[in-house]
Design a protein around this motif. Structure first.
Motif, short mmCIF file in Angstrom:
data_model
loop_
_atom_site.label_atom_id
_atom_site.label_comp_id
_atom_site.label_asym_id
_atom_site.label_seq_id
_atom_site.Cartn_x
_atom_site.Cartn_y
_atom_site.Cartn_z
N GLU A 16 0.82 -1.21 0.00
CA GLU A 16 0.00 0.00 0.00
C GLU A 16 0.86 1.25 0.00
N GLU A 17 1.89 1.28 0.80
CA GLU A 17 2.78 2.44 0.83
C GLU A 17 3.53 2.59 -0.49
N PHE A 18 3.96 1.47 -1.07
CA PHE A 18 4.66 1.50 -2.36
C PHE A 18 3.74 2.07 -3.44
N LYS A 19 2.48 1.64 -3.45
CA LYS A 19 1.51 2.15 -4.42
C LYS A 19 1.33 3.65 -4.27
N LYS A 20 1.23 4.11 -3.03
CA LYS A 20 1.06 5.55 -2.77
C LYS A 20 2.24 6.35 -3.30
N VAL A 21 3.45 5.87 -3.04
CA VAL A 21 4.65 6.57 -3.50
C VAL A 21 4.69 6.59 -5.02
N CYS A 22 4.40 5.47 -5.65
CA CYS A 22 4.40 5.42 -7.11
C CYS A 22 3.36 6.37 -7.70
N GLU A 23 2.17 6.36 -7.12
CA GLU A 23 1.10 7.24 -7.61
C GLU A 23 1.49 8.70 -7.44
N LYS A 24 2.04 9.04 -6.29
CA LYS A 24 2.45 10.42 -5.99
C LYS A 24 3.50 10.90 -7.00
N ASN A 25 4.39 10.01 -7.41
CA ASN A 25 5.47 10.35 -8.32
C ASN A 25 5.16 10.01 -9.78
N ASP A 26 3.91 9.63 -10.05
CA ASP A 26 3.45 9.29 -11.40
C ASP A 26 4.35 8.23 -12.05
N ILE A 27 4.60 7.15 -11.30
CA ILE A 27 5.44 6.05 -11.76
C ILE A 27 4.59 4.78 -11.82
N LYS A 28 4.72 4.04 -12.92
CA LYS A 28 4.03 2.75 -13.00
C LYS A 28 4.70 1.79 -12.02
N ILE A 29 3.90 1.05 -11.28
CA ILE A 29 4.43 0.13 -10.27
C ILE A 29 5.37 -0.89 -10.90
N SER A 30 4.97 -1.50 -12.00
CA SER A 30 5.81 -2.54 -12.62
C SER A 30 7.14 -1.97 -13.10
N THR A 31 7.12 -0.74 -13.62
CA THR A 31 8.35 -0.11 -14.08
C THR A 31 9.29 0.13 -12.91
N LYS A 32 8.76 0.60 -11.79
CA LYS A 32 9.59 0.88 -10.62
C LYS A 32 10.15 -0.41 -10.04
N ILE A 33 9.33 -1.45 -9.95
CA ILE A 33 9.81 -2.74 -9.43
C ILE A 33 10.93 -3.27 -10.32
#
Length: 47
Positions: A16-33
């Motif tokens: 949940e925290e990871f999703k929030k950070v990705c959303e805040k920074n406009d980053i796709k979750i899969s790309t960041k992982i």
């Protein structure tokens, strides 16, 4: 280089925290992982 779907089990709170950070920074979750995994491999492949 192709992409492979994977299933990973993580703590719910961490996700949940990871999703929030990705959303805040406009980053796709899969790309960041993918970036984090690549960085980790590059830093640890010579151990």
């Amino acid at each position: 280089m192709g992409r492979v779907p994977i299933t990973v089990t993580v703590d719910e709170e961490v996700l949940e925290e990871f999703k929030k950070v990705c959303e805040k920074n406009d980053i796709k979750i899969s790309t960041k992982i993918n970036s984090l995994m690549k960085e980790w491999v590059m830093n640890n492949k010579n151990e």
